[in-house]
Each structure stands twice: as C-alpha cells, then as structure tokens.
Design an enzyme around this catalytic site. Structure first.
Site, PDB file in Angstrom:
ATOM      1  N   VAL A 271       0.850  -1.199   0.000  1.00 15.79           N
ATOM      2  CA  VAL A 271       0.000   0.000   0.000  1.00 15.79           C
ATOM      3  C   VAL A 271       0.889   1.254   0.000  1.00 15.79           C
ATOM      4  O   VAL A 271       0.604   2.229  -0.698  1.00 15.79           O
ATOM      5  CB  VAL A 271      -0.966  -0.016   1.209  1.00 15.79           C
ATOM      6  CG1 VAL A 271      -1.808   1.246   1.256  1.00 15.79           C
ATOM      7  CG2 VAL A 271      -1.866  -1.256   1.160  1.00 15.79           C
TER       8      VAL A 271
ATOM      9  N   GLN B 253     -10.617 -12.736  -3.964  1.00 16.19           N
ATOM     10  CA  GLN B 253      -9.711 -11.627  -3.657  1.00 16.19           C
ATOM     11  C   GLN B 253      -8.288 -11.877  -4.161  1.00 16.19           C
ATOM     12  O   GLN B 253      -7.744 -12.969  -4.040  1.00 16.19           O
ATOM     13  CB  GLN B 253      -9.711 -11.388  -2.140  1.00 16.19           C
ATOM     14  CG  GLN B 253     -11.096 -11.010  -1.637  1.00 16.19           C
ATOM     15  CD  GLN B 253     -11.148 -10.653  -0.161  1.00 16.19           C
ATOM     16  OE1 GLN B 253     -12.139 -10.967   0.483  1.00 16.19           O
ATOM     17  NE2 GLN B 253     -10.136 -10.004   0.372  1.00 16.19           N
TER      18      GLN B 253
ATOM     19  N   CYS C  74     -10.277  -3.622   1.961  1.00 17.86           N
ATOM     20  CA  CYS C  74     -10.298  -3.547   0.487  1.00 17.86           C
ATOM     21  C   CYS C  74     -11.510  -4.244  -0.138  1.00 17.86           C
ATOM     22  O   CYS C  74     -11.981  -3.827  -1.192  1.00 17.86           O
ATOM     23  CB  CYS C  74      -9.005  -4.115  -0.084  1.00 17.86           C
ATOM     24  SG  CYS C  74      -8.460  -5.636   0.695  1.00 17.86           S
TER      25      CYS C  74
ATOM     26  N   SER D 176      -2.446  -9.506  -4.030  1.00 17.01           N
ATOM     27  CA  SER D 176      -1.820  -8.275  -3.525  1.00 17.01           C
ATOM     28  C   SER D 176      -2.511  -7.770  -2.260  1.00 17.01           C
ATOM     29  O   SER D 176      -1.945  -6.980  -1.511  1.00 17.01           O
ATOM     30  CB  SER D 176      -1.813  -7.177  -4.596  1.00 17.01           C
ATOM     31  OG  SER D 176      -3.140  -6.881  -4.977  1.00 17.01           O
ATOM     32  N   GLY D 177      -3.700  -8.248  -1.999  1.00 24.16           N
ATOM     33  CA  GLY D 177      -4.419  -7.870  -0.779  1.00 24.16           C
ATOM     34  C   GLY D 177      -3.738  -8.380   0.475  1.00 24.16           C
ATOM     35  O   GLY D 177      -4.028  -7.915   1.579  1.00 24.16           O
TER      36      GLY D 177
ATOM     37  N   HIS E 189     -10.356  -7.209  -6.608  1.00 21.08           N
ATOM     38  CA  HIS E 189     -11.235  -8.116  -5.872  1.00 21.08           C
ATOM     39  C   HIS E 189     -12.599  -8.191  -6.579  1.00 21.08           C
ATOM     40  O   HIS E 189     -13.225  -7.152  -6.861  1.00 21.08           O
ATOM     41  CB  HIS E 189     -11.467  -7.607  -4.443  1.00 21.08           C
ATOM     42  CG  HIS E 189     -10.265  -7.687  -3.541  1.00 21.08           C
ATOM     43  ND1 HIS E 189      -9.085  -8.311  -3.888  1.00 21.08           N
ATOM     44  CD2 HIS E 189     -10.078  -7.242  -2.267  1.00 21.08           C
ATOM     45  CE1 HIS E 189      -8.229  -8.233  -2.882  1.00 21.08           C
ATOM     46  NE2 HIS E 189      -8.799  -7.579  -1.881  1.00 21.08           N
TER      47      HIS E 189
END
Ligand SMILES: NC(=O)c1ccc[n+]([C@@H]2O[C@H](COP(=O)([O-])OP(=O)(O)OC[C@H]3O[C@@H](n4cnc5c(N)ncnc54)[C@H](OP(=O)(O)O)[C@@H]3O)[C@@H](O)[C@H]2O)c1
Length: 350
Positions: free
Chosen positions: A18, A178, A151, A181-182, A244
């Site tokens: 992030v 999802q 997210c 990268s989450g 997502h």
C-alpha cells in the site's frame, strides 16, 4: 494550489504494497507532496530505493528513491500521515502520531470499529468525519484518526449505497474472489495459490460484515448506528494479481426493477462539484457485457477508483444479484486514503 503550498505528507509503512501505491498515486498530485517515509527498523536509515522492493509497473520516482527512510517516530513526521502498517503495529503507533498532533489516515483495521473514529468512503458517508471532533487528541494536540475500510468492503459498499438510499436493503449475501496483492508483499506463497483457491482469509469475513453496516449506518449522537440489515460474507483468495471480485445477492425493503437499479447506479455521483482530484467521475460503472466485470479488464476504470458492476439479474433466494469488482490497492487502500484526505482538505480539516 501551487507547488509551494502543497500539503506535506508522511507515509508510515512506506515500503509495503500500500505504501508503494501511495507513492505512485501521489507522484503528480496537485495538493499533496510526499516528504517523509517511515517503515520498520529493517528499513530505517536506508535510501527508499534500497529499502523497498518496488513492485509496481511505473518507475519508482527518482526523488523518492533517494529519500532516506526514517524511523517510525512521530517527532519528525509531518502533520499529515498516511498509515499502512499491520493492525497490531497500527494499534500501538497510530495513537502516538495522533497525540503528537498528526492527522492519521489509516488503512489498517485497528481502529475502524472504534466508537469515535470515522470509517469513511467519501461518496458514502462523508458526514461521519464529524466524529474526529469527539476524539480527545483533537482538543489536546489537534491530531486525530480517520480510517478507510477493508479492500473488499469498499467495492461492496460503493455498489450498495445508491440501492440502499432508494430502496432500502434488508439482507446481503456476498462471496469474494480476492487478489493476492491484498495480502501485502510477499503475501501468499506461490505454492499455496497457483492453480488453487484458498477459502479462508483471516478475520476478513467478520471485517466485511461489521464495516459494511457501520459505513451504511447513521451518525447519531456520539457514534454511528449501524444499518439494520443482515449480512453474510464468504471470503476467498484466488490467483489474481490485483482486483477483488464479489458476487452479491440482496433483499430490498421496497421492490425495484432492473432499470431502476441501473438508474440508481448511473445517477450515483455524490462528489460532483467538489473538485476532489482523485474522485472518479462515475464511481459505480455498469458493464453490460454478460461476462464482465473481470479483474484484468476492468480494475483500472476511473484510474482504479471506480467500482465496476455487472450481471444484474433476479436472485431466486433474495431479490437481485450482481457482480462487483474494484482495485484492492487503489480504490481499496491507497486511493481510498488519498480521497479521504482530499475531502478533509476541502472541509478545512487538514
Ligand atoms: N494490500 C491491500 O490490498 C490492502 C488493502 C487495504 C488495507 N490494507 C492494510 O494496509 C496495511 C498494510 O498492508 P500492505 O499490504 O501494504 O502490507 P505490507 O506489504 O506487508 O507492508 C507493511 C509495511 O509496514 C512496515 N512495517 C512493518 N513493521 C513495522 C514497524 N514495526 N514499524 C513501522 N513500520 C513497519 C513495513 O516496513 P518494512 O519494509 O521495513 O518491513 C512495510 O512498509 C495492513 O494493515 C493491511 O491490512 C492492505
């Protein structure tokens, strides 16, 4: 606003997934300029270029690469801090920054459900920002905390807001797919996710369920009365890089036709006229093709800040079902914080 008068921004957790998105999105931002980067002891003292493993597909800005990563100490931080650290670290650190007089805009879950901390999506519940005035630090040092949602929650709530306003929502069923990268970097090991689906993301379902009702709730007295609706979430990790996808079914309080729901989405433009640089012109975009939205094709709509909805059709269990897609590190994280900061600036609260 001229370059000289840009707001100086600090990033706590600057080397992470992030943190990198903040740097990318703020590179030519008309109001904000990154002036302070902090991360763990592993990174502090190094140049950013050395400390961060840059994972984005635009070049790391040279000015940023040369900056030295600072220790995560509020005494040297600017008065506006975008925070993207793990919840356990955020729980300890973010209040220290607020006590030191900083506006802390956080991505972590640590304080999202705290009584006097606003959990905000500007298009959905800008009025909840008023809760910063209830925070003790606001009176003592001027500092305060504002959070943006998880997210997966952001995409869902943006898609639901216009429908809730016009028809009321009584029940929500959501099942997510999802992106990896989450989970931050390096995130889910490739051996676990390639050719696979992981039907578990720690605490994600609970966060989605609680945050959705707070975001769609009403500011009353000193806090938010959550939306009175029943919600259930199934959260899954899939082998997608960014974006997502969510399959949603809803039961409405008042009947609505297909065209009325499409109109609610099309006419949902609550930030028009506010001139916030990161706000998408059309926050919820309907894709009429039968096989959309798809992460690779639709996640960058509205510069990654729009939610794409599609496949609106009747649901045999509840009333209507559809698919929603949003970019998890842009709309779902860094872009969400930046938009909250733009809203705060426009209200004279930065
Ligand atoms: N990724 C997403 O899509 C997403 C979306 C919404 C919200 N979030 C939330 O945002 C936060 C950050 O997520 P992420 O994906 O960016 O994680 P990440 O890639 O693992 O990055 C974590 C960052 O925190 C720093 N850090 C670790 N320990 C620290 C300490 N003791 N003091 C100061 N900094 C420390 C790391 O610095 P070093 O490099 O020095 O270790 C790194 O900069 C999490 O709370 C996450 O749940 C993530």
């Amino acid at each position: 606003m001229s370059t000289k008068t840009k707001y100086p921004i600090g990033i706590l957790g600057a080397t992470g997934m992030v943190g990198q998105r903040y740097i990318q999105l703020l590179e030519n931002h008309p109001w904000f300029e990154v002036q302070w980067l902090a991360a763990s002891d592993r990174s502090s003292g190094k140049s950013y270029g050395e400390a961060a493993k840059w994972r984005l597909d635009t070049p790391l800005p040279e000015r940023i690469a040369k900056m030295t990563v600072a220790p995560a100490d509020p005494k040297d931080a600017p008065k506006i801090v975008f925070a993207s650290v793990d919840a356990a670290i955020a729980r300890e650190m973010e209040p220290l920054f607020a006590e030191a007089g900083c506006a802390v805009l956080s991505n972590s879950s640590a304080f999202r459900m705290t009584l006097n901390v606003p959990l905000v999506i500007p298009e959905v519940n800008a009025d909840h920002l008023h809760m910063i005035e209830e925070q003790p630090t606001r009176k003592q040092s001027g500092g305060y905390m504002v959070t943006n949602p998880n997210c997966s929650t952001i995409g869902l709530v943006l898609a639901l807001k216009a429908i809730e306003e016009r028809f009321g929502i009584e029940q929500i069923f959501v099942s997510t797919m999802q992106a990896v990268s989450g989970a931050g970097y390096p995130g889910v090991p490739s051996m676990d996710i390639l050719g696979n689906v992981v039907p578990y993301i720690g605490s994600e379902e609970e966060k989605m369920e609680a945050e959705t009702l707070k975001l769609l709730g009403k500011l009353e007295g000193h806090g938010v009365t959550p939306l009175k609706a029943r919600i259930t979430a199934h959260c899954n990790r899939v082998a997608v890089e960014d974006g997502h996808t969510e399959c949603v079914s809803i039961k409405l309080a008042k009947p609505a036709t297909h065209d009325e729901i499409l109109a609610a989405w099309a006419e949902f433009k609550p930030l028009v006229g506010k001139d916030l640089p990161t706000a998408p012109e059309q926050p919820v975009q309907y894709a009429p093709q039968p096989d959309r939205p798809q992460p690779r094709l639709d996640r960058n709509r509205g510069n990654g800040m729009a939610v794409t909805v599609g496949r609106l059709r009747p649901c045999n269990l509840l009333d209507w079902k559809f698919v929603a897609l949003s970019h998890n590190t842009v709309r779902g994280a860094a872009g969400a914080t930046i938009l909250n900061a733009e809203l705060l600036a426009s209200l004279g609260k930065l």
